[in-house]
Design a protein around this motif. Structure first.
Motif, PDB file in Angstrom:
ATOM      1  N   ASP A 184       0.843  -1.186   0.000  1.00  0.00           N
ATOM      2  CA  ASP A 184       0.000   0.000   0.000  1.00  0.00           C
ATOM      3  C   ASP A 184       0.884   1.244   0.000  1.00  0.00           C
ATOM      4  OD1 ASP A 184      -1.552   2.149   1.846  1.00  0.00           O
ATOM      5  OD2 ASP A 184      -2.942   0.952   0.634  1.00  0.00           O
ATOM      6  N   ASN A 185       0.550   2.241  -0.836  1.00  0.00           N
ATOM      7  CA  ASN A 185       1.348   3.475  -0.923  1.00  0.00           C
ATOM      8  C   ASN A 185       1.339   4.257   0.383  1.00  0.00           C
ATOM      9  OD1 ASN A 185       2.230   3.170  -3.527  1.00  0.00           O
ATOM     10  ND2 ASN A 185       0.489   4.264  -4.420  1.00  0.00           N
ATOM     11  N   MET A 186       0.198   4.336   1.047  1.00  0.00           N
ATOM     12  CA  MET A 186       0.073   5.181   2.234  1.00  0.00           C
ATOM     13  C   MET A 186       0.689   4.546   3.478  1.00  0.00           C
ATOM     14  SD  MET A 186      -1.348   7.897   1.135  1.00  0.00           S
ATOM     15  CE  MET A 186      -1.947   8.741   2.563  1.00  0.00           C
ATOM     16  N   SER A 187       0.364   3.294   3.743  1.00  0.00           N
ATOM     17  CA  SER A 187       0.816   2.673   4.991  1.00  0.00           C
ATOM     18  C   SER A 187       2.099   1.880   4.836  1.00  0.00           C
ATOM     19  CB  SER A 187      -0.270   1.750   5.535  1.00  0.00           C
ATOM     20  OG  SER A 187      -0.431   0.632   4.682  1.00  0.00           O
ATOM     21  N   GLY A 188       2.412   1.485   3.631  1.00  0.00           N
ATOM     22  CA  GLY A 188       3.581   0.633   3.416  1.00  0.00           C
ATOM     23  C   GLY A 188       3.339  -0.817   3.783  1.00  0.00           C
ATOM     24  N   LYS A 189       2.107  -1.153   4.187  1.00  0.00           N
ATOM     25  CA  LYS A 189       1.778  -2.534   4.556  1.00  0.00           C
ATOM     26  C   LYS A 189       1.581  -3.381   3.311  1.00  0.00           C
ATOM     27  CE  LYS A 189      -0.742  -1.299   8.657  1.00  0.00           C
ATOM     28  NZ  LYS A 189      -2.063  -1.223   9.228  1.00  0.00           N
TER      29      LYS A 189
ATOM     30  N   LEU B 137      -4.939  -8.835   1.284  1.00  0.00           N
ATOM     31  CA  LEU B 137      -4.827  -8.763   2.732  1.00  0.00           C
ATOM     32  C   LEU B 137      -5.572  -7.539   3.250  1.00  0.00           C
ATOM     33  CD1 LEU B 137      -0.994  -9.467   3.063  1.00  0.00           C
ATOM     34  CD2 LEU B 137      -2.850 -11.107   3.038  1.00  0.00           C
ATOM     35  N   GLU B 138      -6.223  -7.700   4.378  1.00  0.00           N
ATOM     36  CA  GLU B 138      -6.894  -6.582   5.042  1.00  0.00           C
ATOM     37  C   GLU B 138      -6.449  -6.550   6.492  1.00  0.00           C
ATOM     38  OE1 GLU B 138     -11.145  -6.162   4.652  1.00  0.00           O
ATOM     39  OE2 GLU B 138     -11.095  -7.299   2.774  1.00  0.00           O
ATOM     40  N   TYR B 139      -6.392  -5.341   7.059  1.00  0.00           N
ATOM     41  CA  TYR B 139      -5.979  -5.139   8.436  1.00  0.00           C
ATOM     42  C   TYR B 139      -7.078  -4.412   9.190  1.00  0.00           C
ATOM     43  CZ  TYR B 139      -1.437  -6.133   6.363  1.00  0.00           C
ATOM     44  OH  TYR B 139      -0.403  -6.715   5.679  1.00  0.00           O
ATOM     45  N   GLU B 140      -7.155  -4.637  10.505  1.00  0.00           N
ATOM     46  CA  GLU B 140      -8.075  -3.871  11.338  1.00  0.00           C
ATOM     47  C   GLU B 140      -7.551  -2.448  11.434  1.00  0.00           C
ATOM     48  OE1 GLU B 140      -8.291  -5.877  15.100  1.00  0.00           O
ATOM     49  OE2 GLU B 140      -9.793  -7.287  14.376  1.00  0.00           O
ATOM     50  N   PHE B 141      -8.425  -1.491  11.299  1.00  0.00           N
ATOM     51  CA  PHE B 141      -8.022  -0.099  11.303  1.00  0.00           C
ATOM     52  C   PHE B 141      -7.456   0.328  12.657  1.00  0.00           C
ATOM     53  CE2 PHE B 141      -9.033   4.402  11.996  1.00  0.00           C
ATOM     54  CZ  PHE B 141      -8.255   4.955  10.990  1.00  0.00           C
ATOM     55  N   SER B 142      -8.120  -0.053  13.737  1.00  0.00           N
ATOM     56  CA  SER B 142      -7.730   0.434  15.060  1.00  0.00           C
ATOM     57  C   SER B 142      -6.527  -0.273  15.661  1.00  0.00           C
ATOM     58  CB  SER B 142      -8.907   0.334  16.020  1.00  0.00           C
ATOM     59  OG  SER B 142      -9.316  -1.010  16.138  1.00  0.00           O
ATOM     60  N   THR B 143      -6.296  -1.537  15.298  1.00  0.00           N
ATOM     61  CA  THR B 143      -5.228  -2.309  15.940  1.00  0.00           C
ATOM     62  C   THR B 143      -4.102  -2.709  14.997  1.00  0.00           C
ATOM     63  OG1 THR B 143      -6.333  -4.406  15.497  1.00  0.00           O
ATOM     64  CG2 THR B 143      -6.841  -3.310  17.594  1.00  0.00           C
ATOM     65  N   ASP B 144      -4.293  -2.537  13.706  1.00  0.00           N
ATOM     66  CA  ASP B 144      -3.336  -2.978  12.687  1.00  0.00           C
ATOM     67  C   ASP B 144      -3.153  -4.494  12.634  1.00  0.00           C
ATOM     68  OD1 ASP B 144      -2.835  -0.582  11.495  1.00  0.00           O
ATOM     69  OD2 ASP B 144      -1.001  -0.160  12.621  1.00  0.00           O
ATOM     70  N   ARG B 145      -4.039  -5.259  13.311  1.00  0.00           N
ATOM     71  CA  ARG B 145      -3.943  -6.718  13.225  1.00  0.00           C
ATOM     72  C   ARG B 145      -4.469  -7.175  11.879  1.00  0.00           C
ATOM     73  NH1 ARG B 145      -6.785  -8.397  18.851  1.00  0.00           N
ATOM     74  NH2 ARG B 145      -8.472  -7.338  17.777  1.00  0.00           N
ATOM     75  N   LEU B 146      -3.935  -8.291  11.407  1.00  0.00           N
ATOM     76  CA  LEU B 146      -4.399  -8.878  10.159  1.00  0.00           C
ATOM     77  C   LEU B 146      -5.848  -9.312  10.329  1.00  0.00           C
ATOM     78  CD1 LEU B 146      -3.387  -9.628   7.330  1.00  0.00           C
ATOM     79  CD2 LEU B 146      -2.789 -11.864   8.252  1.00  0.00           C
ATOM     80  N   LYS B 147      -6.720  -8.888   9.428  1.00  0.00           N
ATOM     81  CA  LYS B 147      -8.152  -9.174   9.515  1.00  0.00           C
ATOM     82  C   LYS B 147      -8.598 -10.225   8.500  1.00  0.00           C
ATOM     83  CE  LYS B 147     -11.210  -6.042   8.096  1.00  0.00           C
ATOM     84  NZ  LYS B 147     -12.048  -4.826   8.088  1.00  0.00           N
TER      85      LYS B 147
END
Length: 186
Positions: free
Chosen positions: A97-102, A111-121
């Protein structure tokens, strides 16, 4: 001769009655053998051997596991937390991802991540759920993950149950089978 025939019938009658009330064997949709009883109860059939898709590291604590789904995705769990995941068939590219680097894609898996915790969703079709209070993983895709309430050891992955001794905490039994999933407990 009539007396011995009557005696034979009297002796065999309890065997026929006992057979009528005996358990029935059935299989779940995942292939797990169970016994069904006339009173409506059921239980898993005892398996004396570990299925080929389960490996137990005897020196391990039972608090960690590697779960491989469809010979393609490996999820490593340590103390209930997602320690790592990996795509075993490394065909395709890794996109970030350009913004987060994830990492946002590995091969065919988004891949998707939880917004509040950055855990893999989510990894592709496999949604990952966490227990709200402890943060432990409780589900990967369709596979429920549970922990022994006394020892916090992994006690269930999908339809595979791991039982531990009340006295020494050692693994005493494995029941069930989860098709398409290989499990290593260590």
């Amino acid at each position: 001769m009539k007396i011995s025939f009557k005696l034979l019938i009297i002796l065999l009658l309890p065997l026929f009655c006992a057979q009528a009330n005996a358990q029935q064997t059935a299989y779940t949709r995942h292939g797990t053998k169970v016994f069904l009883y006339d009173d409506g109860t059921w239980e898993y059939a005892h398996q004396t051997e570990n299925p080929a898709d389960i490996e137990i590291n005897e020196s391990g604590s039972g608090m960690s596991a590697e779960i491989i789904i469809n010979d393609d995705l490996l999820f490593s769990i340590h103390n209930g937390m997602l320690d790592n995941f990996e795509v075993l068939r490394r065909n395709g590219v890794r996109l970030y991802d350009n913004m987060s680097g994830k990492l946002r894609k590995i091969g065919p898996y988004d891949l998707e991540y939880e917004f509040s915790t950055d855990r893999l969703k989510q990894v592709g079709p496999h949604r990952i759920e966490y227990d709200f209070s402890s943060g432990r993983i409780i589900r990967i895709g369709n596979y429920r993950i549970e922990y022994d309430f006394r020892t916090n050891k992994i006690s269930r992955v999908g339809d595979t149950l791991f039982e531990y001794s009340f006295f020494n905490g050692k693994l005493t039994d494995i029941k069930g089978h989860t098709p398409g999933v290989r499990i290593t407990i260590f």
